[in-house]
Design an enzyme around this catalytic site. Structure first.
Site, mmCIF file in Angstrom:
data_model
loop_
_atom_site.group_PDB
_atom_site.id
_atom_site.type_symbol
_atom_site.label_atom_id
_atom_site.label_comp_id
_atom_site.label_asym_id
_atom_site.label_seq_id
_atom_site.Cartn_x
_atom_site.Cartn_y
_atom_site.Cartn_z
ATOM 1 N N ILE A 219 5.768 -5.543 11.749
ATOM 2 C CA ILE A 219 6.694 -4.705 10.994
ATOM 3 C C ILE A 219 6.180 -3.292 10.787
ATOM 4 O O ILE A 219 6.895 -2.462 10.211
ATOM 5 C CB ILE A 219 7.024 -5.337 9.628
ATOM 6 C CG1 ILE A 219 5.749 -5.534 8.806
ATOM 7 C CG2 ILE A 219 7.758 -6.642 9.809
ATOM 8 C CD1 ILE A 219 6.009 -6.105 7.428
ATOM 9 N N GLY A 220 4.974 -2.994 11.235
ATOM 10 C CA GLY A 220 4.487 -1.635 11.056
ATOM 11 C C GLY A 220 3.090 -1.454 11.589
ATOM 12 O O GLY A 220 2.386 -2.414 11.916
ATOM 13 N N PHE A 224 -4.677 2.415 9.122
ATOM 14 C CA PHE A 224 -5.543 1.271 8.859
ATOM 15 C C PHE A 224 -5.489 0.262 9.997
ATOM 16 O O PHE A 224 -6.513 -0.208 10.476
ATOM 17 C CB PHE A 224 -5.128 0.608 7.540
ATOM 18 C CG PHE A 224 -5.901 -0.639 7.225
ATOM 19 C CD1 PHE A 224 -7.136 -0.561 6.604
ATOM 20 C CD2 PHE A 224 -5.403 -1.892 7.545
ATOM 21 C CE1 PHE A 224 -7.853 -1.702 6.306
ATOM 22 C CE2 PHE A 224 -6.110 -3.034 7.256
ATOM 23 C CZ PHE A 224 -7.342 -2.941 6.631
ATOM 24 N N GLY A 225 -4.293 -0.067 10.438
ATOM 25 C CA GLY A 225 -4.150 -1.075 11.476
ATOM 26 C C GLY A 225 -2.704 -1.507 11.587
ATOM 27 O O GLY A 225 -1.785 -0.734 11.313
ATOM 28 N N SER A 226 -2.524 -2.753 11.975
ATOM 29 C CA SER A 226 -1.186 -3.302 12.174
ATOM 30 C C SER A 226 -0.796 -4.166 10.984
ATOM 31 O O SER A 226 -1.645 -4.771 10.330
ATOM 32 C CB SER A 226 -1.141 -4.132 13.463
ATOM 33 O OG SER A 226 -1.500 -3.328 14.579
ATOM 34 N N ASP A 340 -2.349 8.913 -2.570
ATOM 35 C CA ASP A 340 -1.594 8.907 -1.311
ATOM 36 C C ASP A 340 -0.154 8.466 -1.566
ATOM 37 O O ASP A 340 0.385 7.621 -0.844
ATOM 38 C CB ASP A 340 -2.268 7.997 -0.285
ATOM 39 C CG ASP A 340 -1.791 8.278 1.142
ATOM 40 O OD1 ASP A 340 -1.277 9.383 1.383
ATOM 41 O OD2 ASP A 340 -1.923 7.389 2.002
ATOM 42 N N ASN A 345 4.641 4.681 1.411
ATOM 43 C CA ASN A 345 3.803 3.831 0.564
ATOM 44 C C ASN A 345 4.531 3.339 -0.675
ATOM 45 O O ASN A 345 3.906 2.807 -1.591
ATOM 46 C CB ASN A 345 2.538 4.577 0.149
ATOM 47 C CG ASN A 345 1.585 4.786 1.302
ATOM 48 O OD1 ASN A 345 1.632 4.066 2.302
ATOM 49 N ND2 ASN A 345 0.722 5.782 1.193
#
EC number: 2.7.10.2
Length: 554
Positions: A219-220, A224-226, A340, A345
């Site tokens: 989904i994204g 940072f990562g997946s 952030d 977010n």
């Protein structure tokens, strides 16, 4: 089972073993009459009360070679006992009874006994263990007091809960040896625990992600990562699993990955912060299990509205600003700063409420009360008292952070929140640098295409004020009258409802008192021939009444 033991090529004695009478059969056969000419016959004639064995291990033979049928050793005829009568020394009957014949096959009973574990032995499981604990590095194994120290834990909490209270709970002696490592002396209490050096290299076990979760879709993806949407096999609920792109052990990104875990663990559960469940490491990759928000992110909503040419209405903008400010109030109250805040977010959770056709009032299917906006992605969180600032998205970065002025860190989140609401209202994408970036840092909002009320527009300008001291804190935003108007009507209705409930309760109490008084009056006996009903009088019963008639048309 029968077996013959030969000595010097001659039959010495026949042994008969049975599974049920092993020892009895052995003792009975010792007293049987041996054959003539055998060594046993000579033992008996020489008045030797017990069978006599040759001197054992005189030639340095190993215990497995003594009197073995496969051994080429034979007793020396020159070896004599005392007076040359008995070759060897006599054994006591109990010792002979316990004598184990070498290389003799075991009986079924003795084989069963040997398979049983001794009371003090440890049984090693050869099959697959359901719980597999893998030790870490050698340094961690030698020092069991190495644990991660959460930098966001309040100092007062550490002093209160990490100090030993002098009470030591003793464990039974029959506990596992590993439990003894849980006891620590005064020099090893958790207040002086040291931080692990290689946090992500200690779990080389089978993949927990593949074992406990079923991956549904990706989904994204981000810095940072997946991010994956998964179903936990045990409870059947949806969760979000974040996995780092590259191995983090020993890299500079390791502490950044742990920062999000630390922040989630300290914050706990709040309705306007994405919930954290668990975190672990696999193959030097950090994996975080978080709450699944079925409405996606605010960035997804903005992109969808841009495609349709629509904007988030002002009432919903106020609701977003109110709920996110409540989440920031909780984060700032815990001594942390998000650093952030941006649309990607902020996540949306929509409650699944079924509304019938007759109950629909023509409004949107999802009301403001059925939508929750939550703050997520705590990878840049830092402490207010001990800031270690890692700058987030430059488009939402306050000018004082760029100047390394950290005296009012929470106001940086307020600045980013104001720009986030402006984007949700339909503003163009924010500039990353140059004149447009500096124009916003001077207190100017980006152009908003939809009309907003003056009070709400003034509040948004106050959020992006160049002076951080002028910006309202999250506690004030959560109580702001401009934002509370959307929920003021509901509060007023609730207040009126409470007043009506109070009036109803008072009337019911008066009614019960009247019924009780009437019942008591009926139970009293009549006095002087009068009853309670005789006391009632009809006013004007004997007075003349005037009558008037009106006829239309006359």
């Amino acid at each position: 089972m029968r077996m013959a033991m030969s000595c010097g090529g001659r039959l010495v004695q026949r042994l008969d073993f049975s599974s049920s009478e092993e020892e009895d059969g052995l003792s009975n056969r010792i007293n049987e009459a041996p054959q003539k000419g055998s060594p046993v016959s000579s033992w008996r004639t020489n008045n030797c009360p017990f069978p006599i064995t040759p001197q054992r291990n005189e030639r340095g033979l190993s215990p497995t070679q003594e009197l073995s049928p496969s051994s080429d050793y034979s007793p020396d005829p020159s070896d004599k006992g005392v007076g040359g009568e008995c070759p060897g020394t006599p054994l006591h009957y109990s010792t002979w009874k316990k004598l184990k014949l070498c290389d003799t096959p075991y009986t079924p009973k003795s084989l069963l006994y040997k398979t049983l574990p001794s009371p003090g032995s440890r049984v090693h499981c050869r099959g697959q263990r359901l719980l597999r604990f893998v030790a870490g590095t050698g340094a961690e194994t030698e020092d069991p007091t190495l644990v991660n120290v959460n930098p966001f834990t309040p100092q007062s909490y550490r002093q209160t809960h990490f100090q030993p209270n002098g009470k030591r709970k003793e464990r039974p002696e029959d506990d596992c040896s590993s439990d003894s490592q849980m006891k620590f002396t005064d020099k090893e209490h958790p207040a002086v625990f040291q931080s692990k050096r290689f946090v992500l290299r200690e779990t080389n076990m089978e993949s927990r992600y593949k074992t406990e979760f079923l991956e549904i879709e990706k989904i994204g993806a981000g810095e940072f990562g997946s991010v994956f949407k998964c179903v936990k096999r045990l409870d059947g609920c949806f969760y979000v699993i974040k996995r780092s792109k590259k191995p983090l052990a020993g890299s500079t990104d390791e502490q950044l990955a742990l920062r999000e875990v630390y922040a989630h663990a300290v914050l706990g559960h709040h309705p306007h912060v994405v919930r954290y469940y668990s975190a672990w490491a696999e193959d030097d990759h950090m994996i975080i299990q978080n709450e699944y928000c079925n409405g996606g992110s605010l960035q997804d909503l903005i992109m969808e509205n841009n495609k349709k040419g629509q904007f988030v209405p002002e009432q919903e903008l106020k609701e977003i600003l109110l709920q996110v400010s409540m989440g920031l109030k909780y984060i700032h109250g815990s001594g942390l700063v998000h650093m952030d805040i941006k649309p990607s977010n902020i996540f949306i959770c929509r409650k699944q409420t079924e509304v019938g056709e007759d109950e629909s009032d023509g409004e949107d299917d999802v009301a403001s009360a059925s939508v929750l906006y939550k703050i997520g992605d705590l990878g840049h969180v830092t402490s207010i008292l001990n800031p270690q600032v890692e700058e987030g998205d430059s488009r939402f970065l306050a000018n004082e952070i760029l100047q390394e002025d950290y005296r009012q860190l929470p106001k940086a989140d307020i600045f980013a929140l104001g720009l986030t609401i402006a984007l949700a209202a339909g503003a163009a994408p924010l500039p990353c640098n140059e004149d447009g970036w500096h124009h916003i840092r001077k207190g100017n909002l980006p152009h908003i295409p939809q009309p907003l009320t003056p009070a709400f527009l003034a509040l948004l300008k106050l959020l992006v004020h160049p002076d951080p001291a002028t910006r309202p804190p999250a506690t004030s935003l959560a109580k702001n009258s401009v934002l509370r108007r959307c929920v003021g009507k509901a509060a007023e209705l609730q207040k009126q409802l409470n007043v009506e409930k109070f009036k109803t309760a008072m009337l019911e109490r008066e009614l019960q008192a009247a019924k009780l008084a009437q019942d008591e009056c009926l139970d009293l006996p009549p006095v002087s021939g009068f009853s309670c009903r005789g006391r009632k009088r009809l006013v004007g019963a004997k007075n003349a009444r005037s009558l008037s008639f009106t006829c239309g048309g006359y």
